[in-house]
Design an enzyme around this catalytic site. Structure first.
Site, mmCIF file in Angstrom:
data_model
loop_
_atom_site.group_PDB
_atom_site.id
_atom_site.type_symbol
_atom_site.label_atom_id
_atom_site.label_comp_id
_atom_site.label_asym_id
_atom_site.label_seq_id
_atom_site.Cartn_x
_atom_site.Cartn_y
_atom_site.Cartn_z
ATOM 1 N NE ARG A 1 -3.795 0.074 2.068
ATOM 2 C CZ ARG A 1 -4.499 0.634 3.026
ATOM 3 N NH1 ARG A 1 -4.469 0.153 4.252
ATOM 4 N NH2 ARG A 1 -5.253 1.678 2.779
ATOM 5 C CB CYS A 2 4.189 1.945 1.217
ATOM 6 S SG CYS A 2 5.536 3.140 1.220
ATOM 7 C CB SER A 3 3.563 5.410 -3.492
ATOM 8 O OG SER A 3 4.072 6.419 -2.653
#
Length: 114
Positions: free
Chosen positions: A11-13
């Site tokens: 979920r972390c870019s």
């Protein structure tokens, strides 16, 4: 290439960018989704030592829970306990390679490992 691991949050870019950069370089790392499979205390201690920033270097201080748990002046043991109980407090992505271990934030940091 083998021997590469990424402690990853999909979920972390930044984490996604680092994983993509590794794959573009022809590296298929072992992907550890640490929110699903958190590292144990010994692994966290080893990673802290290897990145050269100590235990505090592994903590995601921008996470709201960091403030809620009043971790600002906490000891290394308290930080480890907090990360074990709440893996969301582990900063990401951490890349382990034959060339060393790095906290790859910002994402461009991974280029130094390739």
């Amino acid at each position: 290439m083998s021997g590469w691991t990424i402690f990853h949050n999909p979920r972390c870019s930044t984490s996604r960018q680092v994983l993509a950069a590794l794959r573009e370089a022809g590296i298929e790392p072992q992907v550890v989704e640490y929110l699903k499979t958190p590292p144990d205390r010994a692994t966290l201690q080893r990673l802290a030592q290897e990145i050269g920033q100590g235990v505090r270097g592994l903590v995601r201080a921008k996470e709201a829970l960091y403030t809620e748990l009043a971790l600002e002046g906490a000891s290394d043991d308290a930080l480890l306990d907090a990360m074990l109980a709440h893996p969301v407090l582990i900063n990401r992505p951490i890349v382990v390679s034959p060339r060393g271990t790095r906290m790859c934030r910002p994402a461009a940091t991974v280029a130094e490992m390739l």
